[in-house]
Design a protein around this motif. Structure first.
Motif, PDB file in Angstrom:
ATOM      1  N   GLU A  54     -22.898 100.838 -86.740  1.00  0.00           N
ATOM      2  CA  GLU A  54     -24.046 101.379 -86.039  1.00  0.00           C
ATOM      3  C   GLU A  54     -23.889 101.136 -84.606  1.00  0.00           C
ATOM      4  O   GLU A  54     -24.911 100.600 -83.778  1.00  0.00           O
ATOM      5  N   GLU A  55     -22.863 101.259 -83.930  1.00  0.00           N
ATOM      6  CA  GLU A  55     -22.584 100.976 -82.409  1.00  0.00           C
ATOM      7  C   GLU A  55     -23.024  99.593 -81.927  1.00  0.00           C
ATOM      8  O   GLU A  55     -23.557  99.342 -80.925  1.00  0.00           O
ATOM      9  N   ASP A  67     -19.677 103.965 -85.757  1.00  0.00           N
ATOM     10  CA  ASP A  67     -20.977 104.871 -85.506  1.00  0.00           C
ATOM     11  C   ASP A  67     -20.682 106.035 -86.255  1.00  0.00           C
ATOM     12  O   ASP A  67     -20.201 107.033 -85.790  1.00  0.00           O
ATOM     13  N   ILE A  68     -21.213 106.245 -87.627  1.00  0.00           N
ATOM     14  CA  ILE A  68     -20.910 107.309 -88.478  1.00  0.00           C
ATOM     15  C   ILE A  68     -21.637 108.342 -88.004  1.00  0.00           C
ATOM     16  O   ILE A  68     -21.357 109.506 -88.384  1.00  0.00           O
ATOM     17  N   THR A  69     -22.704 108.163 -87.185  1.00  0.00           N
ATOM     18  CA  THR A  69     -23.451 109.359 -86.535  1.00  0.00           C
ATOM     19  C   THR A  69     -22.869 110.231 -85.484  1.00  0.00           C
ATOM     20  O   THR A  69     -23.079 111.392 -85.176  1.00  0.00           O
ATOM     21  N   ASN A  70     -21.878 109.593 -84.950  1.00  0.00           N
ATOM     22  CA  ASN A  70     -21.100 110.267 -84.010  1.00  0.00           C
ATOM     23  C   ASN A  70     -20.200 111.384 -84.741  1.00  0.00           C
ATOM     24  O   ASN A  70     -19.482 111.118 -85.638  1.00  0.00           O
ATOM     25  N   PRO A 115     -20.499 103.305 -66.645  1.00  0.00           N
ATOM     26  CA  PRO A 115     -20.262 103.720 -67.975  1.00  0.00           C
ATOM     27  C   PRO A 115     -21.684 104.141 -68.480  1.00  0.00           C
ATOM     28  O   PRO A 115     -22.619 103.838 -68.183  1.00  0.00           O
ATOM     29  N   PHE A 116     -21.407 105.196 -69.504  1.00  0.00           N
ATOM     30  CA  PHE A 116     -22.720 105.774 -70.209  1.00  0.00           C
ATOM     31  C   PHE A 116     -22.406 105.547 -71.839  1.00  0.00           C
ATOM     32  O   PHE A 116     -21.041 105.560 -72.113  1.00  0.00           O
ATOM     33  N   ASP A 117     -23.245 105.401 -72.585  1.00  0.00           N
ATOM     34  CA  ASP A 117     -23.140 105.395 -73.846  1.00  0.00           C
ATOM     35  C   ASP A 117     -22.412 106.803 -74.404  1.00  0.00           C
ATOM     36  O   ASP A 117     -22.708 107.852 -73.925  1.00  0.00           O
ATOM     37  N   ALA A 118     -21.511 106.388 -75.610  1.00  0.00           N
ATOM     38  CA  ALA A 118     -20.980 107.585 -76.303  1.00  0.00           C
ATOM     39  C   ALA A 118     -21.822 108.573 -77.247  1.00  0.00           C
ATOM     40  O   ALA A 118     -21.936 108.176 -78.344  1.00  0.00           O
TER      41      ALA A 118
END
Length: 326
Positions: free
Chosen positions: A100-101, A70-73, A212-215
């Protein structure tokens, strides 16, 4: 002025054109004194090897494939830049692909890019090891922040830094601490969670696991609700982006950081430093991860088998942690 070619260089030095070609494509096959003369003359005349032609002859592309989830991280751009800079120093280009996750897209994306490059650097893939190995085939590959049998890897080991962060929270009076687990398919999330669990057992504190939660920022906001209702006074977030979401989610509920709750992130991306309050976190050696991965891939391309490398993270206390609220 006529165009400089390998033939004109060969004629001036009284060597064969194939020797000139090998001086650029396979320099180890050319005597050092001859190679030095060829390279010096080529530089003086401004000769630039035709990489496209070299690729057709040798099958070497001069390109590295770089896969990111995910390049937006915010963790990814500095890492991509470090890899790019290390590649340029080796006269290589980088072909970037972003999942893109979407873990379901990993097999197709990695397979497609592997056929266009000399080797692969794969960052934090979510797919099973069998899927990754199927995707890369026999292509030399290095993993970042993922360990897999038979594949060279370089990872950031946050175990010691997370233990130090936990001790910091205990010194501040926190005895019930939450852990917001990251994506279940993330190798890094599993290792970070296990490190916190081991610390909590030894420190004799109550650990409440959530997720769990999304990064992601939204994943952190979702985690903030569970954290606020958990009874914990401090929280380990999976990464800094999720931690920023936690701070925002707590604010929506009238809870201020660190007056009412303390938050610890991980990675030390730019957001961690510009956030108000600045984020207590674990600094990852991003530049070293990138340059080490490129060096290891260079070794793998040369037919060697690089040993796995672990680089330590560093605990950095800032303003998002404070005394436990009474």
């Amino acid at each position: 002025m006529s165009k400089v070619t390998i033939y004109s260089i060969a004629e001036e030095l009284n060597v064969s054109a194939s020797t000139v070609s090998r001086a650029f494509s396979r320099p180890e096959l050319v005597k050092s004194d001859v190679r030095d003369q060829i390279l010096a003359l080529a530089e003086r005349l401004g000769y630039q090897p035709n990489k496209t032609a070299r690729r057709l002859v040798t099958g070497v592309t001069g390109a590295i494939g770089l896969f990111v989830p995910d390049i937006t991280n915010p963790f990814m751009p500095p890492l991509v830049r470090a890899i790019q800079q290390a590649a340029v120093e080796r006269d290589a280009s980088v072909l970037l692909v972003d999942a893109e996750e979407d873990s379901r897209a990993e097999l197709g994306l990695i397979t497609r890019i592997a056929g266009q490059v000399d080797g692969m650097i794969i960052v934090s893939p979510r797919s099973a090891s069998s899927v990754i190995k199927q995707a890369v085939g026999r292509k030399p590959t290095v993993l970042i922040n993922r360990v897999m049998d038979g594949v060279p890897s370089v990872v950031c080991d946050n175990t010691s830094a997370l233990r130090e962060a936990g001790g910091h929270l205990v010194e501040l009076g926190h005895r019930t601490i939450a852990l917001l687990r990251g994506p279940s398919a993330s190798w890094a999330a599993q290792r970070r969670s296990e490190a916190v669990r081991i610390w909590a057992r030894k420190a004799d504190v109550a650990l409440i696991e959530l997720g769990p939660f999304d990064a992601s920022f939204d994943g952190g906001r979702a985690g903030a609700e569970a954290f606020a209702e958990s009874g914990a006074t401090a929280v380990f977030a999976f990464d800094d982006l999720a931690a920023c979401g936690v701070v925002a989610g707590l604010s929506d509920r009238g809870l201020r950081v660190p007056a009412h709750r303390s938050v610890v992130g991980c990675d030390d991306v730019l957001l961690a430093r510009v956030l108000t309050p600045s984020l207590t976190t674990i600094t990852a050696p991003v530049d070293d991860l990138g340059t080490t991965a490129v060096r290891m891939l260079e070794e793998a391309l040369a037919g060697n088998d690089p040993e796995p490398i672990r680089l330590p993270g560093t605990f950095v206390p800032r303003d998002s942690t404070g005394p436990a609220a009474s």
